[in-house]
Design an enzyme around this catalytic site. Structure first.
Site, PDB file in Angstrom:
ATOM      1  N   GLY A  46       0.835  -1.198   0.000  1.00 19.33           N
ATOM      2  CA  GLY A  46       0.000   0.000   0.000  1.00 19.33           C
ATOM      3  C   GLY A  46       0.862   1.237   0.000  1.00 19.33           C
ATOM      4  O   GLY A  46       2.049   1.181   0.347  1.00 19.33           O
ATOM      5  N   GLN A  51       3.213   9.974   1.478  1.00 21.59           N
ATOM      6  CA  GLN A  51       4.510   9.292   1.404  1.00 21.59           C
ATOM      7  C   GLN A  51       5.332   9.715   0.189  1.00 21.59           C
ATOM      8  O   GLN A  51       6.538   9.495   0.154  1.00 21.59           O
ATOM      9  CB  GLN A  51       4.322   7.769   1.384  1.00 21.59           C
ATOM     10  CG  GLN A  51       3.776   7.209   2.700  1.00 21.59           C
ATOM     11  CD  GLN A  51       3.644   5.705   2.625  1.00 21.59           C
ATOM     12  OE1 GLN A  51       2.633   5.192   2.168  1.00 21.59           O
ATOM     13  NE2 GLN A  51       4.681   5.000   3.049  1.00 21.59           N
ATOM     14  N   CYS A  94       6.631  -0.459   6.717  1.00 20.92           N
ATOM     15  CA  CYS A  94       6.154   0.719   5.994  1.00 20.92           C
ATOM     16  C   CYS A  94       7.285   1.207   5.107  1.00 20.92           C
ATOM     17  O   CYS A  94       8.439   1.232   5.535  1.00 20.92           O
ATOM     18  CB  CYS A  94       5.755   1.800   7.001  1.00 20.92           C
ATOM     19  SG  CYS A  94       5.230   3.334   6.224  1.00 20.92           S
ATOM     20  N   LEU A  95       6.944   1.600   3.872  1.00 18.35           N
ATOM     21  CA  LEU A  95       7.981   2.072   2.953  1.00 18.35           C
ATOM     22  C   LEU A  95       8.639   3.357   3.467  1.00 18.35           C
ATOM     23  O   LEU A  95       9.757   3.670   3.071  1.00 18.35           O
ATOM     24  CB  LEU A  95       7.377   2.304   1.555  1.00 18.35           C
ATOM     25  CG  LEU A  95       6.845   1.038   0.866  1.00 18.35           C
ATOM     26  CD1 LEU A  95       6.132   1.385  -0.436  1.00 18.35           C
ATOM     27  CD2 LEU A  95       7.961   0.028   0.618  1.00 18.35           C
ATOM     28  N   HIS A 136      -3.707   0.901   7.987  1.00 11.90           N
ATOM     29  CA  HIS A 136      -2.354   1.463   7.963  1.00 11.90           C
ATOM     30  C   HIS A 136      -2.293   2.673   7.013  1.00 11.90           C
ATOM     31  O   HIS A 136      -1.739   3.714   7.362  1.00 11.90           O
ATOM     32  CB  HIS A 136      -1.375   0.355   7.529  1.00 11.90           C
ATOM     33  CG  HIS A 136       0.042   0.783   7.368  1.00 11.90           C
ATOM     34  ND1 HIS A 136       1.066   0.249   8.118  1.00 11.90           N
ATOM     35  CD2 HIS A 136       0.627   1.681   6.522  1.00 11.90           C
ATOM     36  CE1 HIS A 136       2.213   0.818   7.745  1.00 11.90           C
ATOM     37  NE2 HIS A 136       1.977   1.677   6.776  1.00 11.90           N
ATOM     38  N   GLU A 137      -2.904   2.529   5.823  1.00 12.38           N
ATOM     39  CA  GLU A 137      -2.833   3.623   4.835  1.00 12.38           C
ATOM     40  C   GLU A 137      -3.692   4.804   5.250  1.00 12.38           C
ATOM     41  O   GLU A 137      -3.295   5.961   5.056  1.00 12.38           O
ATOM     42  CB  GLU A 137      -3.241   3.115   3.442  1.00 12.38           C
ATOM     43  CG  GLU A 137      -2.366   1.998   2.868  1.00 12.38           C
ATOM     44  CD  GLU A 137      -0.875   2.267   2.960  1.00 12.38           C
ATOM     45  OE1 GLU A 137      -0.460   3.432   2.854  1.00 12.38           O
ATOM     46  OE2 GLU A 137      -0.117   1.293   3.154  1.00 12.38           O
ATOM     47  N   HIS A 140      -1.930   7.005   7.590  1.00 12.77           N
ATOM     48  CA  HIS A 140      -0.983   7.932   6.947  1.00 12.77           C
ATOM     49  C   HIS A 140      -1.659   9.273   6.638  1.00 12.77           C
ATOM     50  O   HIS A 140      -1.020  10.322   6.702  1.00 12.77           O
ATOM     51  CB  HIS A 140      -0.471   7.354   5.620  1.00 12.77           C
ATOM     52  CG  HIS A 140       0.731   6.465   5.758  1.00 12.77           C
ATOM     53  ND1 HIS A 140       1.930   6.918   6.249  1.00 12.77           N
ATOM     54  CD2 HIS A 140       0.934   5.166   5.448  1.00 12.77           C
ATOM     55  CE1 HIS A 140       2.823   5.919   6.232  1.00 12.77           C
ATOM     56  NE2 HIS A 140       2.235   4.837   5.757  1.00 12.77           N
TER      57      HIS A 140
END
Ligand code: NI
Length: 171
Positions: A46, A51, A94-95, A136-137, A140
């Protein structure tokens, strides 16, 4: 489509509450395509617009296991409208928090409402991995990273390591 650089924590844009999308135009559609390409390239399950430095309420996801099964999901202005009482812990990464993983406890199932690229309002029920990724997204978009669900001791340790890694890279 273009692959975009991903911001790494700690970064002020990652802590900001993202703005609601009020116009779905060609630029927004391209943004979502670029986000998907960036996510697949990373690779990740995701990605949220903050991000890649865009403070808008847009997320993309794909929990398919193989390239052949690809099932990209694009969500504009997503919100959780229901969450199960039952909780489940999952090891998240997480990226924007590269190379760190930790167990995070979240509702096991959720319902999310969002707009698709045509401006149509949709709702999905998610459980398992998709429920983890959706939550999670959406976090963000509210300036929340998975490390914010950990103890401050663990969080600070991870953020310190990321800061140090960046400094080492710059030297
Ligand atoms: Ni993330």
């Amino acid at each position: 489509m273009a692959c975009l650089p991903i911001l790494v924590a700690p970064h002020p844009i990652l802590k900001r509450k993202a703005d609601l999308v009020t116009l779905i135009d060609a630029d927004l559609v391209r943004l979502m395509d670029d986000m998907l390409e960036t996510m697949y390239d990373a690779p990740g399950l995701g990605l949220a617009a903050p991000q890649i430095g865009v403070s808008k309420r847009v997320i993309v996801m794909d929990t398919a296991r193989t390239e052949e099964d690809r099932n990209p999901i694009r969500m504009i202005n997503p919100e959780i409208t229901w969450a199960s009482d039952e909780m489940k812990s999952y090891e998240e990464g997480c990226l924007s928090v590269p190379e760190h993983y930790a167990e995070v406890l979240r509702p096991q199932a959720v319902r999310a409402r969002f707009m698709d690229a045509l401006g149509k309002t949709l709702e999905i029920n998610a459980d398992g991995l998709l429920a983890v990724v959706v939550q999670h997204e959406i976090d963000h978009l509210n300036g929340v990273l998975f490390v914010d669900h950990l103890s401050s001791l663990k969080r600070n340790m991870i953020l310190r390591k990321l800061t140090k890694a960046r400094k080492d890279e710059e030297e």
